[in-house]
Write a protein that holds these residues in place. Structure first.
Motif, PDB file in Angstrom:
ATOM      1  N   SER A  18      11.454  45.998  -3.652  1.00 33.15           N
ATOM      2  CA  SER A  18      11.141  46.136  -5.081  1.00 33.15           C
ATOM      3  C   SER A  18       9.641  46.035  -5.343  1.00 33.15           C
ATOM      4  O   SER A  18       9.176  46.386  -6.425  1.00 33.15           O
ATOM      5  CB  SER A  18      11.875  45.059  -5.889  1.00 33.15           C
ATOM      6  OG  SER A  18      13.275  45.149  -5.710  1.00 33.15           O
ATOM      7  N   GLU A  19       8.907  45.538  -4.334  1.00 31.24           N
ATOM      8  CA  GLU A  19       7.467  45.337  -4.486  1.00 31.24           C
ATOM      9  C   GLU A  19       6.649  46.544  -4.032  1.00 31.24           C
ATOM     10  O   GLU A  19       5.482  46.682  -4.405  1.00 31.24           O
ATOM     11  CB  GLU A  19       7.039  44.108  -3.672  1.00 31.24           C
ATOM     12  CG  GLU A  19       7.757  42.830  -4.043  1.00 31.24           C
ATOM     13  CD  GLU A  19       7.085  42.104  -5.187  1.00 31.24           C
ATOM     14  OE1 GLU A  19       5.878  42.288  -5.362  1.00 31.24           O
ATOM     15  OE2 GLU A  19       7.774  41.348  -5.897  1.00 31.24           O
ATOM     16  N   GLY A  20       7.236  47.391  -3.190  1.00 29.14           N
ATOM     17  CA  GLY A  20       6.482  48.535  -2.684  1.00 29.14           C
ATOM     18  C   GLY A  20       7.150  49.155  -1.468  1.00 29.14           C
ATOM     19  O   GLY A  20       8.237  48.747  -1.060  1.00 29.14           O
ATOM     20  N   ARG A  72      14.705  42.679  -1.324  1.00 27.11           N
ATOM     21  CA  ARG A  72      13.906  42.143  -2.432  1.00 27.11           C
ATOM     22  C   ARG A  72      12.451  42.580  -2.313  1.00 27.11           C
ATOM     23  O   ARG A  72      11.792  42.917  -3.305  1.00 27.11           O
ATOM     24  CB  ARG A  72      14.014  40.614  -2.471  1.00 27.11           C
ATOM     25  CG  ARG A  72      15.358  40.131  -3.000  1.00 27.11           C
ATOM     26  CD  ARG A  72      15.398  38.628  -3.190  1.00 27.11           C
ATOM     27  NE  ARG A  72      15.468  37.896  -1.934  1.00 27.11           N
ATOM     28  CZ  ARG A  72      14.614  36.976  -1.540  1.00 27.11           C
ATOM     29  NH1 ARG A  72      13.571  36.659  -2.316  1.00 27.11           N
ATOM     30  NH2 ARG A  72      14.764  36.349  -0.388  1.00 27.11           N
ATOM     31  N   ALA A  73      11.936  42.604  -1.080  1.00 24.48           N
ATOM     32  CA  ALA A  73      10.563  43.072  -0.861  1.00 24.48           C
ATOM     33  C   ALA A  73      10.415  44.538  -1.228  1.00 24.48           C
ATOM     34  O   ALA A  73       9.356  44.976  -1.678  1.00 24.48           O
ATOM     35  CB  ALA A  73      10.168  42.844   0.599  1.00 24.48           C
ATOM     36  N   TYR A  83      17.861  43.320  -6.523  1.00 22.71           N
ATOM     37  CA  TYR A  83      17.214  44.442  -5.838  1.00 22.71           C
ATOM     38  C   TYR A  83      16.864  45.503  -6.871  1.00 22.71           C
ATOM     39  O   TYR A  83      17.468  46.577  -6.917  1.00 22.71           O
ATOM     40  CB  TYR A  83      18.135  44.999  -4.760  1.00 22.71           C
ATOM     41  CG  TYR A  83      18.743  43.930  -3.877  1.00 22.71           C
ATOM     42  CD1 TYR A  83      17.952  42.929  -3.323  1.00 22.71           C
ATOM     43  CD2 TYR A  83      20.110  43.917  -3.603  1.00 22.71           C
ATOM     44  CE1 TYR A  83      18.501  41.940  -2.526  1.00 22.71           C
ATOM     45  CE2 TYR A  83      20.663  42.936  -2.804  1.00 22.71           C
ATOM     46  CZ  TYR A  83      19.860  41.944  -2.269  1.00 22.71           C
ATOM     47  OH  TYR A  83      20.409  40.971  -1.471  1.00 22.71           O
ATOM     48  N   LYS A 104       3.736  40.990   4.248  1.00 25.16           N
ATOM     49  CA  LYS A 104       2.533  40.409   3.668  1.00 25.16           C
ATOM     50  C   LYS A 104       2.834  39.000   3.146  1.00 25.16           C
ATOM     51  O   LYS A 104       3.847  38.784   2.482  1.00 25.16           O
ATOM     52  CB  LYS A 104       2.012  41.288   2.536  1.00 25.16           C
ATOM     53  CG  LYS A 104       1.404  42.601   3.020  1.00 25.16           C
ATOM     54  CD  LYS A 104       0.872  43.429   1.866  1.00 25.16           C
ATOM     55  CE  LYS A 104       0.197  44.698   2.383  1.00 25.16           C
ATOM     56  NZ  LYS A 104      -0.302  45.541   1.274  1.00 25.16           N
ATOM     57  N   VAL A 146       4.447  46.959   1.797  1.00 24.61           N
ATOM     58  CA  VAL A 146       4.616  45.512   1.642  1.00 24.61           C
ATOM     59  C   VAL A 146       5.157  44.863   2.908  1.00 24.61           C
ATOM     60  O   VAL A 146       5.042  43.662   3.099  1.00 24.61           O
ATOM     61  CB  VAL A 146       5.547  45.184   0.459  1.00 24.61           C
ATOM     62  CG1 VAL A 146       4.941  45.680  -0.849  1.00 24.61           C
ATOM     63  CG2 VAL A 146       6.941  45.778   0.661  1.00 24.61           C
ATOM     64  N   ARG A 191       5.701  35.139  -2.930  1.00 22.57           N
ATOM     65  CA  ARG A 191       6.146  35.495  -4.282  1.00 22.57           C
ATOM     66  C   ARG A 191       7.670  35.583  -4.354  1.00 22.57           C
ATOM     67  O   ARG A 191       8.274  35.275  -5.384  1.00 22.57           O
ATOM     68  CB  ARG A 191       5.512  36.825  -4.682  1.00 22.57           C
ATOM     69  CG  ARG A 191       5.703  37.200  -6.135  1.00 22.57           C
ATOM     70  CD  ARG A 191       4.665  38.198  -6.613  1.00 22.57           C
ATOM     71  NE  ARG A 191       4.617  39.407  -5.820  1.00 22.57           N
ATOM     72  CZ  ARG A 191       3.582  39.765  -5.064  1.00 22.57           C
ATOM     73  NH1 ARG A 191       2.508  38.984  -4.985  1.00 22.57           N
ATOM     74  NH2 ARG A 191       3.601  40.886  -4.376  1.00 22.57           N
ATOM     75  N   LEU A 192       8.293  35.953  -3.246  1.00 21.97           N
ATOM     76  CA  LEU A 192       9.751  36.087  -3.202  1.00 21.97           C
ATOM     77  C   LEU A 192      10.437  34.796  -2.760  1.00 21.97           C
ATOM     78  O   LEU A 192      11.663  34.761  -2.603  1.00 21.97           O
ATOM     79  CB  LEU A 192      10.142  37.224  -2.248  1.00 21.97           C
ATOM     80  CG  LEU A 192       9.669  38.619  -2.644  1.00 21.97           C
ATOM     81  CD1 LEU A 192       9.970  39.623  -1.530  1.00 21.97           C
ATOM     82  CD2 LEU A 192      10.334  39.065  -3.944  1.00 21.97           C
ATOM     83  N   VAL A 241       3.503  38.618  -0.577  1.00 23.52           N
ATOM     84  CA  VAL A 241       4.826  39.098  -0.984  1.00 23.52           C
ATOM     85  C   VAL A 241       5.886  38.073  -0.593  1.00 23.52           C
ATOM     86  O   VAL A 241       6.779  37.742  -1.375  1.00 23.52           O
ATOM     87  CB  VAL A 241       5.129  40.465  -0.346  1.00 23.52           C
ATOM     88  CG1 VAL A 241       6.558  40.913  -0.663  1.00 23.52           C
ATOM     89  CG2 VAL A 241       4.125  41.517  -0.834  1.00 23.52           C
ATOM     90  N   GLU A 286      -0.585  50.292   1.297  1.00 23.85           N
ATOM     91  CA  GLU A 286       0.351  50.166   0.179  1.00 23.85           C
ATOM     92  C   GLU A 286       1.682  49.541   0.603  1.00 23.85           C
ATOM     93  O   GLU A 286       2.463  49.091  -0.238  1.00 23.85           O
ATOM     94  CB  GLU A 286       0.607  51.538  -0.453  1.00 23.85           C
ATOM     95  CG  GLU A 286       1.482  52.491   0.372  1.00 23.85           C
ATOM     96  CD  GLU A 286       0.761  53.197   1.503  1.00 23.85           C
ATOM     97  OE1 GLU A 286       1.332  54.145   2.062  1.00 23.85           O
ATOM     98  OE2 GLU A 286      -0.380  52.809   1.837  1.00 23.85           O
TER      99      GLU A 286
END
Length: 206
Positions: free
Chosen positions: A88-90, A85-86, A133, A60, A8, A66-67, A63, A6
């Protein structure tokens, strides 16, 4: 990575050293890691903030893409910006033992470039204000993460005579510092500013 699918991003933790304090290699010890929400960064085991930097980062690819990767808007703190910022993804995965690398702090390095460091911290504050963020319901904790990095830079700006930079960061941090009850910072930094102004006035008169 297998144990924490899970997560990131993963972050190794360094050994700090400089010319005055040479590197001392510790025993390897057991493998220790923790996977947790980025909102918990300031409060993990009530210890110091984990090291967040690109020299220790595994992220990853999906990720990262995407960012849009690292920002080119600043030369300092671009790695911290990406990690926040990452976040925020997990969750983030912190490997605290064994140490993954040694971090040498030396005069003349980019982190010793006071102006670049100031601009990097101001960029982080601008990003926070713009909602870059975004953690639903956890904004105050992300503020605490950012403040933990910006406060020492504000103090350094005062001590090196960059009083205007110091004042900019102090005012940007004022509300969060009150909320976090950072009394030492709230009182101590104005004292440094006043002292710096007095010294500058004395030098101009002499």
């Amino acid at each position: 990575i297998v144990e924490h699918p899970e997560a990131v991003a993963g972050l190794l933790q360094p050994l700090d050293f400089n010319d005055e304090a040479p590197l001392e290699m510790p025993e390897r010890g057991e493998f220790v890691s923790t996977c947790y929400s980025p909102a918990m960064l300031p409060f993990v085991n009530n210890r110091r903030m984990p090291f967040l930097g690109s020299g220790a980062l595994v992220i990853k690819r999906a990720v990262f893409d995407r960012l849009d990767g690292f920002t080119t808007a600043c030369a300092c703190a671009e790695d911290l910006d990406l990690i926040l910022r990452a976040a925020s993804e997990g969750p983030l995965w912190i490997i605290s033992q064994p140490h993954g690398f040694a971090y040498r702090r030396r005069t003349g390095s980019l982190t010793s470039n006071h102006q670049a460091t100031f601009e990097g911290m101001r960029f982080l504050l601008d990003q926070r204000s713009a909602g870059a963020y975004a953690l639903s319901g956890e904004g105050h904790l992300i503020n605490a993460v950012i403040s933990n990095f910006v406060r020492p830079v504000a103090v350094d700006q005062a001590r090196t005579g960059r009083l205007r930079n110091c004042l900019v960061l102090y005012l940007r941090l004022l509300r969060n510092s009150v909320r976090q009850q950072q009394i030492k910072f709230l009182i101590g930094l104005p004292a440094l500013l006043i002292t710096g102004c007095l010294r500058r006035t004395v030098r101009s008169l002499s």
